[in-house]
Motif scaffolding. Structure first.
Motif, mmCIF file in Angstrom:
data_model
loop_
_atom_site.group_PDB
_atom_site.id
_atom_site.type_symbol
_atom_site.label_atom_id
_atom_site.label_comp_id
_atom_site.label_asym_id
_atom_site.label_seq_id
_atom_site.Cartn_x
_atom_site.Cartn_y
_atom_site.Cartn_z
ATOM 1 N N TYR A 153 10.564 -12.940 -17.703
ATOM 2 C CA TYR A 153 9.637 -11.829 -17.492
ATOM 3 C C TYR A 153 9.458 -11.424 -16.031
ATOM 4 N N HIS A 154 10.294 -11.934 -15.147
ATOM 5 C CA HIS A 154 10.219 -11.504 -13.751
ATOM 6 C C HIS A 154 10.699 -10.056 -13.637
ATOM 7 N N PRO A 155 10.120 -9.278 -12.722
ATOM 8 C CA PRO A 155 10.499 -7.869 -12.599
ATOM 9 C C PRO A 155 11.906 -7.678 -12.038
ATOM 10 N N ASN A 156 12.621 -6.725 -12.630
ATOM 11 C CA ASN A 156 13.955 -6.383 -12.134
ATOM 12 C C ASN A 156 13.828 -5.407 -10.959
ATOM 13 N N ALA A 157 14.943 -4.881 -10.467
ATOM 14 C CA ALA A 157 14.939 -4.006 -9.289
ATOM 15 C C ALA A 157 14.115 -2.735 -9.527
ATOM 16 N N GLU A 158 14.233 -2.153 -10.705
ATOM 17 C CA GLU A 158 13.451 -0.956 -11.012
ATOM 18 C C GLU A 158 11.955 -1.259 -10.974
ATOM 19 N N ALA A 159 11.574 -2.376 -11.566
ATOM 20 C CA ALA A 159 10.168 -2.778 -11.562
ATOM 21 C C ALA A 159 9.682 -3.054 -10.147
ATOM 22 N N GLN A 160 10.527 -3.675 -9.325
ATOM 23 C CA GLN A 160 10.157 -3.948 -7.932
ATOM 24 C C GLN A 160 9.892 -2.639 -7.179
ATOM 25 N N ALA A 161 10.695 -1.620 -7.446
ATOM 26 C CA ALA A 161 10.489 -0.318 -6.800
ATOM 27 C C ALA A 161 9.167 0.302 -7.233
ATOM 28 N N ILE A 162 8.827 0.168 -8.499
ATOM 29 C CA ILE A 162 7.551 0.680 -9.012
ATOM 30 C C ILE A 162 6.399 -0.038 -8.309
ATOM 31 N N VAL A 163 6.506 -1.345 -8.202
ATOM 32 C CA VAL A 163 5.470 -2.148 -7.533
ATOM 33 C C VAL A 163 5.341 -1.727 -6.066
ATOM 34 N N ALA A 164 6.468 -1.572 -5.384
ATOM 35 C CA ALA A 164 6.445 -1.200 -3.965
ATOM 36 C C ALA A 164 5.733 0.129 -3.753
ATOM 37 N N ASP A 165 6.025 1.111 -4.585
ATOM 38 C CA ASP A 165 5.375 2.420 -4.469
ATOM 39 C C ASP A 165 3.868 2.306 -4.675
ATOM 40 N N ARG A 166 3.461 1.569 -5.702
ATOM 41 C CA ARG A 166 2.037 1.423 -6.003
ATOM 42 C C ARG A 166 1.330 0.587 -4.927
ATOM 43 N N LEU A 167 1.996 -0.431 -4.426
ATOM 44 C CA LEU A 167 1.407 -1.252 -3.369
ATOM 45 C C LEU A 167 1.151 -0.412 -2.129
ATOM 46 N N TYR A 168 2.087 0.438 -1.779
ATOM 47 C CA TYR A 168 1.896 1.323 -0.629
ATOM 48 C C TYR A 168 0.659 2.199 -0.837
ATOM 49 N N GLN A 169 0.506 2.765 -2.028
ATOM 50 C CA GLN A 169 -0.668 3.603 -2.323
ATOM 51 C C GLN A 169 -1.961 2.809 -2.184
ATOM 52 N N GLU A 170 -1.951 1.585 -2.664
ATOM 53 C CA GLU A 170 -3.140 0.732 -2.568
ATOM 54 C C GLU A 170 -3.467 0.385 -1.119
ATOM 55 N N ILE A 171 -2.458 0.099 -0.328
ATOM 56 C CA ILE A 171 -2.678 -0.222 1.091
ATOM 57 C C ILE A 171 -3.291 0.981 1.803
ATOM 58 N N VAL A 172 -2.756 2.153 1.549
ATOM 59 C CA VAL A 172 -3.276 3.372 2.180
ATOM 60 C C VAL A 172 -4.728 3.617 1.757
ATOM 61 N N SER A 173 -5.039 3.374 0.496
ATOM 62 C CA SER A 173 -6.404 3.654 0.026
ATOM 63 C C SER A 173 -7.390 2.533 0.348
ATOM 64 N N HIS A 174 -6.919 1.403 0.849
ATOM 65 C CA HIS A 174 -7.802 0.299 1.239
ATOM 66 C C HIS A 174 -7.542 -0.117 2.684
ATOM 67 N N GLN A 175 -7.516 0.836 3.564
ATOM 68 C CA GLN A 175 -7.252 0.531 4.973
ATOM 69 C C GLN A 175 -8.272 -0.427 5.559
#
Length: 142
Positions: free
Chosen positions: A103-125
């Motif tokens: 159940y570990h995330p594949n490359a596509e899932a990692q890209a989804i996580v990276a995009d969402r993590l960036y959004q979270e970082i920006v919204s929680h400066q």
């Protein structure tokens, strides 16, 4: 060590047995680990930020129970949390895993996580910058 003794784990226990014996204590073990991390960071004046990520298991009930338990604990103990628990919502989870048995995330899932993590970082400066840095009108940090 206390938890290992409680679970019946010793030096002769195999990895497979350890996993089976410690599984009932997974929350206790996770909470202990988080407290150790928090203590370590506090002693060194490090801001701890926990990224809670969605899991790729198909069982919705297990996913929601896990999320509720963890978020209640994290928020109840004052952790700074970036909540990515729903990062895989409305997606075919079976297409995002490394393999049907893994159940570990594949490359596509990692890209989804990276995009969402960036959004979270920006919204929680505020988690990453001092208040003076956020309010600095010149846009540069002192």
């Amino acid at each position: 060590l206390e938890l290992a003794n409680k679970a019946g784990v010793d030096q002769d226990t195999t990895v497979e047995q350890i996993v089976k014996l410690l599984t009932p204590y997974r929350n206790e073990l996770t909470f202990w680990t988080l407290q150790r991390m928090a203590s370590f960071c506090q002693q060194r004046n490090i801001r701890l930020i926990v990224v809670y990520m969605g899991v790729l298991i198909q069982n919705t009930k297990v996913r929601e129970q896990s999320r509720t338990t963890m978020m209640d604990y994290l928020q109840g103990h004052g952790f700074n949390v970036l909540d990515l628990s729903y990062v895989f919502a409305d997606r075919d989870r079976s297409a995002l895993v490394v393999a049907p048995w893994d159940y570990h995330p594949n490359a596509e899932a990692q890209a989804i996580v990276a995009d969402r993590l960036y959004q979270e970082i920006v919204s929680h400066q505020e988690y990453f910058l001092d208040a003076d840095s956020i309010n600095n009108s010149s846009g540069t940090t002192p």
